[in-house]
Design an enzyme around this catalytic site. Structure first.
Site, PDB file in Angstrom:
ATOM      1  N   LYS A   3      -6.400 -13.923  -9.436  1.00 53.71           N
ATOM      2  CA  LYS A   3      -5.432 -13.719  -8.575  1.00 53.71           C
ATOM      3  C   LYS A   3      -5.074 -14.868  -7.447  1.00 53.71           C
ATOM      4  CE  LYS A   3      -1.846 -11.509  -6.684  1.00 53.71           C
ATOM      5  NZ  LYS A   3      -1.531 -11.877  -5.392  1.00 53.71           N
ATOM      6  N   GLY A  34       0.807  -1.261   0.226  1.00 59.27           N
ATOM      7  CA  GLY A  34      -0.066   0.224   0.038  1.00 59.27           C
ATOM      8  C   GLY A  34       0.777   1.377   0.008  1.00 59.27           C
ATOM      9  N   GLU A  62       2.193 -19.750  -9.221  1.00 59.77           N
ATOM     10  CA  GLU A  62       3.225 -18.992  -8.612  1.00 59.77           C
ATOM     11  C   GLU A  62       3.922 -20.111  -7.477  1.00 59.77           C
ATOM     12  OE1 GLU A  62       3.505 -15.922  -5.170  1.00 59.77           O
ATOM     13  OE2 GLU A  62       3.380 -14.793  -6.911  1.00 59.77           O
ATOM     14  N   TYR A  63       3.207 -20.824  -6.914  1.00 60.14           N
ATOM     15  CA  TYR A  63       3.519 -21.897  -5.995  1.00 60.14           C
ATOM     16  C   TYR A  63       4.374 -22.897  -6.698  1.00 60.14           C
ATOM     17  CZ  TYR A  63       0.767 -20.772  -1.744  1.00 60.14           C
ATOM     18  OH  TYR A  63       0.327 -20.196  -0.581  1.00 60.14           O
TER      19      TYR A  63
END
Length: 325
Positions: free
Chosen positions: A196, A42, A203-204
């Site tokens: 996502k 953020g 991604e894993y």
């Protein structure tokens, strides 16, 4: 100019020029945005948006980084119709923040959840806000701690009208280049976080494959320059990727990754991906094996899991456990 939590003057817009964005993306419509949650991602998102010329009012429980003292102050500082982007931990923290915003915002305002919420939470959040006439978008965000400079991959769920309204924000956050190579309107409410979730499941698997290759090279007495071999894969090979670049970065800092313990947590998305694979009868042996390997990492140390720990720290700033001296 507005006053922050301790009364100090804080400038909400960046002093930096917007020439880079204007040159590569044409004329940009500047917007005002409230941003809730100024953690690892953020904070950097606020800086990237300000660099693009947008006015961002940030709120965080940490007064040192917050522009305002409370969530109510944030809402009061924005002109209607408002857009508020939420970047807080998934689960109860996000649900509570959305519910509070529902009470503070007005009809015609828009809330964007950019955290890693489970897609099933989005229907609930959208319904809570709809009672107050407030719109809702769920946006999967990928880019980790590098997104400030490289941009973020974005996957949005919600109505076409709400997506179009927030497009100046998405265009500022996404990487340079064609929009469709860094942003997608995935579908209705829930689609952004679903996309996502699958992204993180993939991604894993990718991280686990690199990690197992590293362990095999390290275990063999044939290859004597393991970091050099992996670095040689960076250009021209079919396994080159940004994750590979990050593994090389980690190996340059610690060639045997000996400073790390091979203990790797999972933040939920891999489990959710497998649950959806089961629900839809889709075989996902690579993702399931990668998730189970993380479970195994909490029982015994291994070179492969040290590599996964290093990768998560490199791309997302996730915490790691150092080896006790």
């Amino acid at each position: 100019m507005s006053r922050g939590a301790h009364g100090h003057s804080r400038r909400f817009t960046s002093e930096s020029t917007t020439s880079t964005f204007a040159t590569t993306r044409g004329s940009i419509s500047m917007v005002q945005l409230g941003l809730v949650g100024l953690g690892k991602m953020g904070f950097n998102m606020r800086e990237r948006l300000r660099a693009a010329g947008h006015e961002v009012v940030g709120y965080d429980r940490n007064a040192e980084v917050s522009d305002v003292g409370t969530l109510a102050d944030l809402v009061a500082s924005l002109e209607a119709p408002r857009i508020v982007w939420v970047m807080v931990p998934a689960g109860e923290a996000t649900r509570a923040t959305v519910a509070e915003l529902g009470e503070l915002l007005s009809e015609g305002d828009l809330v964007i959840d950019g955290g890693n919420s489970r897609f099933t939470d989005d229907t609930h959040n959208a319904a809570v806000l709809a009672e107050h006439g407030v719109g809702y978008l769920d946006v999967g965000v990928s880019g980790g701690v590098w997104g400030k400079d490289n941009g973020y991959g974005l996957m949005a769920g919600g109505s076409e009208a709400d997506v179009e309204r927030a497009m100046p924000i998405f265009d500022a956050l996404r990487p340079e280049g064609p929009r469709d190579e860094g942003f997608a309107h995935a579908g209705g409410v829930g689609a952004g976080h679903y996309a996502k979730m699958v992204h993180n499941g993939i991604e894993y698997g990718l991280m686990q494959a690199y990690a197992e290759g590293f362990e095999l090279l390290e275990a063999s007495d044939v290859v004597q320059n393991v970091p050099g071999v992996i670095k040689a894969w960076q250009r021209g090979t079919v396994v080159r990727s940004w994750l590979l670049d990050l593994l090389i970065r980690a190996l340059e800092e610690d060639p045997q990754l000996s400073e790390l313990e091979g203990y790797v947590e999972d933040s939920g998305e891999g489990r959710w991906t497998l649950e959806e694979a089961i629900n839809n009868s889709v075989p996902a042996p690579v993702i399931s094996a990668a998730l189970f390997a993380r479970f195994a990492s909490r029982q015994e140390d291994s070179s492969a899991m040290r590599a996964v720990a290093a990768l998560r720290n490199q791309f997302g700033g996730h915490s790691v456990k150092s080896v006790s001296k």
